[in-house]
Write a protein that holds these residues in place. Structure first.
Motif, short mmCIF file in Angstrom:
data_model
loop_
_atom_site.label_atom_id
_atom_site.label_comp_id
_atom_site.label_asym_id
_atom_site.label_seq_id
_atom_site.Cartn_x
_atom_site.Cartn_y
_atom_site.Cartn_z
N ASP A 1 -64.15 -48.53 -3.89
CA ASP A 1 -62.93 -49.02 -4.53
C ASP A 1 -62.56 -48.15 -5.73
OD1 ASP A 1 -62.69 -51.11 -2.74
OD2 ASP A 1 -63.62 -52.60 -4.06
N SER B 1 -65.29 -42.70 6.83
CA SER B 1 -66.62 -43.19 6.47
C SER B 1 -67.48 -43.48 7.69
CB SER B 1 -66.51 -44.45 5.62
OG SER B 1 -65.83 -45.47 6.33
N SER C 1 -71.56 -39.37 3.00
CA SER C 1 -71.24 -40.79 3.12
C SER C 1 -69.77 -40.97 3.48
CB SER C 1 -71.53 -41.50 1.80
OG SER C 1 -71.10 -42.85 1.83
N HIS C 2 -68.90 -40.28 2.77
CA HIS C 2 -67.46 -40.37 2.99
C HIS C 2 -66.86 -38.97 2.92
CE1 HIS C 2 -68.33 -44.55 2.10
NE2 HIS C 2 -67.07 -44.90 2.33
N GLN D 1 -77.95 -42.27 2.81
CA GLN D 1 -77.58 -42.88 1.54
C GLN D 1 -76.06 -42.99 1.45
OE1 GLN D 1 -79.57 -41.17 -1.81
NE2 GLN D 1 -78.66 -42.57 -3.31
N LYS D 2 -75.58 -44.22 1.38
CA LYS D 2 -74.15 -44.48 1.44
C LYS D 2 -73.61 -44.93 0.09
CE LYS D 2 -74.26 -43.68 5.85
NZ LYS D 2 -73.73 -42.39 6.38
N ILE D 3 -72.36 -44.63 -0.13
CA ILE D 3 -71.66 -45.06 -1.34
C ILE D 3 -71.39 -46.56 -1.25
CG2 ILE D 3 -69.55 -44.79 -2.69
CD1 ILE D 3 -69.43 -41.89 -1.61
N SER D 4 -71.63 -47.29 -2.33
CA SER D 4 -71.45 -48.73 -2.33
C SER D 4 -69.97 -49.10 -2.20
CB SER D 4 -72.00 -49.33 -3.63
OG SER D 4 -71.18 -48.97 -4.73
N PRO D 5 -69.68 -50.28 -1.66
CA PRO D 5 -68.28 -50.73 -1.58
C PRO D 5 -67.58 -50.74 -2.94
CG PRO D 5 -69.66 -52.12 -0.22
CD PRO D 5 -70.59 -51.23 -1.00
N GLU D 6 -68.31 -51.11 -3.98
CA GLU D 6 -67.73 -51.13 -5.32
C GLU D 6 -67.28 -49.73 -5.74
OE1 GLU D 6 -70.31 -54.59 -4.71
OE2 GLU D 6 -70.69 -52.42 -4.50
N ASN D 7 -68.11 -48.74 -5.46
CA ASN D 7 -67.74 -47.38 -5.82
C ASN D 7 -66.66 -46.81 -4.90
OD1 ASN D 7 -69.17 -46.98 -8.16
ND2 ASN D 7 -70.96 -46.09 -7.16
N TYR E 1 -74.55 -38.22 -1.67
CA TYR E 1 -75.67 -37.96 -2.58
C TYR E 1 -76.45 -36.75 -2.09
CZ TYR E 1 -74.19 -42.49 -4.11
OH TYR E 1 -73.41 -43.53 -4.57
#
Length: 222
Positions: free
Chosen positions: A30, A54, A81-82, A22-28, A197
Motif C-alpha cells: 500500500d 506480484s 517480490s514485485h 521473501q515477499k513485501i507485506s501488504p502494508e508496504n 529483498y
C-alpha cells in the motif's frame, strides 16, 4: 542515523539478486502504491500509469521483455517480490486534462473561487504543455521526464521502507507495450523496477561501496 533521509540516499543499492521466498507485506505494498501516486510532476500533469506484477504469472509476462535481448535481467524479475512497469502517456489530451481538473476540484484545490481558480489552473497547465508541443517539439519527452521524477522519489521511498529495488531500462518496451495493451491505452512503457529483498550471498553489488563524484566536482556554491 536511520531517521536522517540521507542515510537511505547513501546506503541504498540496486539489488542484483533477490530472495525469491521473501515477499513485501501488504502494508508496504500500500505504501509503494502511495509513493507512485503522490510523486510530483510539472504542473501536476501526472502523465503516468503503472503495471504492478506480484504473481508468478504477472512476472513471467514482464520477463518476456528481457528473456531474449536482456537475459541478465530475467532472473531478478522472476525472483523479485514485485515488479513495476512504469509507462508514460503519449499525449496530454483534453480528456486527461479535464480528469486532472475534476480531481483537483474534488480534492479541494479550488476552494474559495472554484471557477476562477479552476480556469487559471487549466490555462497555466496548457501553457506549459503547448510550449513543449509547439515551441520545443518535445512534449512526449517532457512527459517521460515527469515519469523519471517519479522514479527518483520512488527509489528513495522504498529504500526508507527497507525494500531493495533495481531500476531497469534493459527491457524491450515494445514487448511490454504489447503484453499489457499499453499502446491502445495511449501509453508507452519506459522501464521497470524490481522490488524485494536482496539475496546478499548472490548479490555482488550488496557488498560494494557506493561510488559518487566528490562535492567539489558536482556543486558550485555562489
Amino acid at each position: 542515523m536511520k531517521n536522517d533521509i540521507t542515510y537511505y540516499a547513501k546506503n541504498r543499492q540496486s539489488a542484483k539478486a533477490y530472495k525469491a521466498d521473501q515477499k513485501i507485506s501488504p502494508e508496504n505494498v500500500d505504501k509503494i502504491k502511495a509513493l507512485l501516486r503522490y510523486s510530483p510532476s510539472s504542473v501536476n500533469v501526472q502523465p503516468w500509469h503503472f503495471v504492478i506484477a506480484s504473481t508468478d504469472e504477472g512476472k513471467e509476462r514482464v520477463a518476456k521483455s528481457t528473456d531474449e535481448a536482456y537475459p541478465f535481467n530475467s532472473s531478478s524479475i522472476r525472483s523479485a517480490s514485485h515488479v513495476v512497469v512504469f509507462s508514460s502517456r503519449q499525449e496530454a489530451n483534453e480528456e486527461h486534462l479535464q480528469q486532472l481538473l475534476l480531481q483537483e476540484e474534488k480534492d479541494g484545490r479550488f476552494d474559495g473561487d472554484p471557477e476562477t481558480f479552476k480556469a487559471g489552473m487549466d490555462a497555466g497547465r496548457k501553457m506549459f504543455i503547448n510550449l513543449h508541443k509547439e515551441k520545443f517539439n518535445d512534449v512526449n519527452h517532457w512527459m517521460e521526464k515527469q515519469v523519471y521524477l517519479n522514479l527518483g522519489q520512488f527509489l528513495l521511498g522504498v529504500a526508507a521502507l527497507g525494500i531493495d529495488a533495481t531500476p531497469m531500462e534493459g527491457v524491450d518496451t515494445s514487448i511490454l507495450d504489447k503484453e499489457f495493451g499499453l499502446t491502445e491505452k495511449g501509453l508507452t512503457s519506459l522501464f521497470v523496477v524490481t522490488l524485494g529483498y536482496s539475496d546478499a550471498e548472490n548479490d555482488f553489488n550488496a557488498a560494494l561501496p557506493k561510488s559518487r563524484l566528490p562535492y567539489s566536482d558536482i556543486i558550485t556554491e555562489v
